[in-house]
Write an enzyme that holds these catalytic residues in place. Structure first.
Site, PDB file in Angstrom:
ATOM      1  N   ALA A 182       0.876  -1.195   0.039  1.00  0.00           N
ATOM      2  CA  ALA A 182       0.016   0.079  -0.360  1.00  0.00           C
ATOM      3  C   ALA A 182       0.887   1.365   0.114  1.00  0.00           C
ATOM      4  O   ALA A 182       1.611   1.317   1.008  1.00  0.00           O
ATOM      5  CB  ALA A 182      -0.774   0.115   1.226  1.00  0.00           C
ATOM      6  N   CYS A 194       1.449  -0.027  11.451  1.00  0.00           N
ATOM      7  CA  CYS A 194       2.321  -1.167  11.584  1.00  0.00           C
ATOM      8  C   CYS A 194       2.858  -1.476  13.015  1.00  0.00           C
ATOM      9  O   CYS A 194       3.741  -2.391  13.016  1.00  0.00           O
ATOM     10  CB  CYS A 194       3.371  -1.176  10.560  1.00  0.00           C
ATOM     11  SG  CYS A 194       2.760  -0.696   8.970  1.00  0.00           S
TER      12      CYS A 194
END
EC number: 2.3.1.181
Length: 217
Positions: free
Chosen positions: A151, A167
């Site tokens: 992404a 993340c």
């Protein structure tokens, strides 16, 4: 096989694409061509298999989807290029680390063509411009085949990233290509990334198509 199918999905909700990726991977045989799926998703948080609830700070009205890729939580939304890598890596005789490196190197090469210096980080997969993250990477390998992917933030509202620890890293700052003189549209970014990745893994023939494979919708 040196042929790569480039499947343009345009704007499509996350879950149908994810389910189709799973079905495609489970059904493919040794003759199935490798594919890249290009898509933009409506706003959604996806929580990887290692995901911890504490990294979802304040999702609010944006749905959270637990998924079967590696990694922690990330955000997808309009203006972000998402590329899914449906590849038979066993057939190509590469490991998952080599695939991640090829994906990250493709992004670095694309940004370099705009005069933007970027680099991957060993401790946190993806590509960074300085300390700011511009591209996330998360994969799943099943039956020797990959799905999920990258992404890259192109020209989007970055504020939803403030609702999570991107993340799994508290305080990680996200950036996008349009802020650095890079691609300003998802199509521009997609064309560049596809070409760079095909070169990385020596795909010599690209076959463009649109829509999800009918058999796996």
């Amino acid at each position: 096989m040196h042929k790569l199918v480039i499947r343009q999905l345009h704007d499509m909700p996350y879950e149908p694409v994810w389910r189709s990726m799973q079905a495609f991977t489970d059904a493919r045989d040794e003759h199935a061509l490798d594919e890249l799926w290009i898509v933009e998703h409506p706003p959604v948080f996806t929580q990887g298999q290692a995901g911890k609830a504490e990294h979802l700070l304040a999702p609010g009205d944006i749905p959270v989807v637990p998924v079967d890729r590696g990694g922690q939580v990330t955000y997808h939304g309009p203006g972000q290029l998402v590329v899914y890598f449906l590849l038979d890596i066993r057939r190509r005789k590469i490991g998952v680390r080599e695939l991640v490196t090829a994906i990250e190197s493709s992004i670095v090469d694309v940004l370099k063509s705009y005069g933007i210096e970027s680099a991957p980080r060993a401790d946190a997969p993806g590509v960074y411009i300085g300390e700011e993250k511009v591209c996330s990477v998360g994969l799943r390998i099943r039956r020797g085949c990959s799905f999920h992917g990258l992404a890259m933030n192109v020209n989007m509202d970055l504020s939803p990233f403030l609702r999570i620890n991107p993340c799994g890293y508290a305080g990680m700052v996200m950036t996008q290509t349009s802020a650095h003189g890079g691609p300003t549209s998802v199509k521009e970014a997609a064309d560049k990334v596809v070409a760079a990745f095909a070169q990385q893994l020596n795909y010599t023939e690209l076959d463009a198509t649109t829509g999800l494979p009918e058999a796996y919708v």
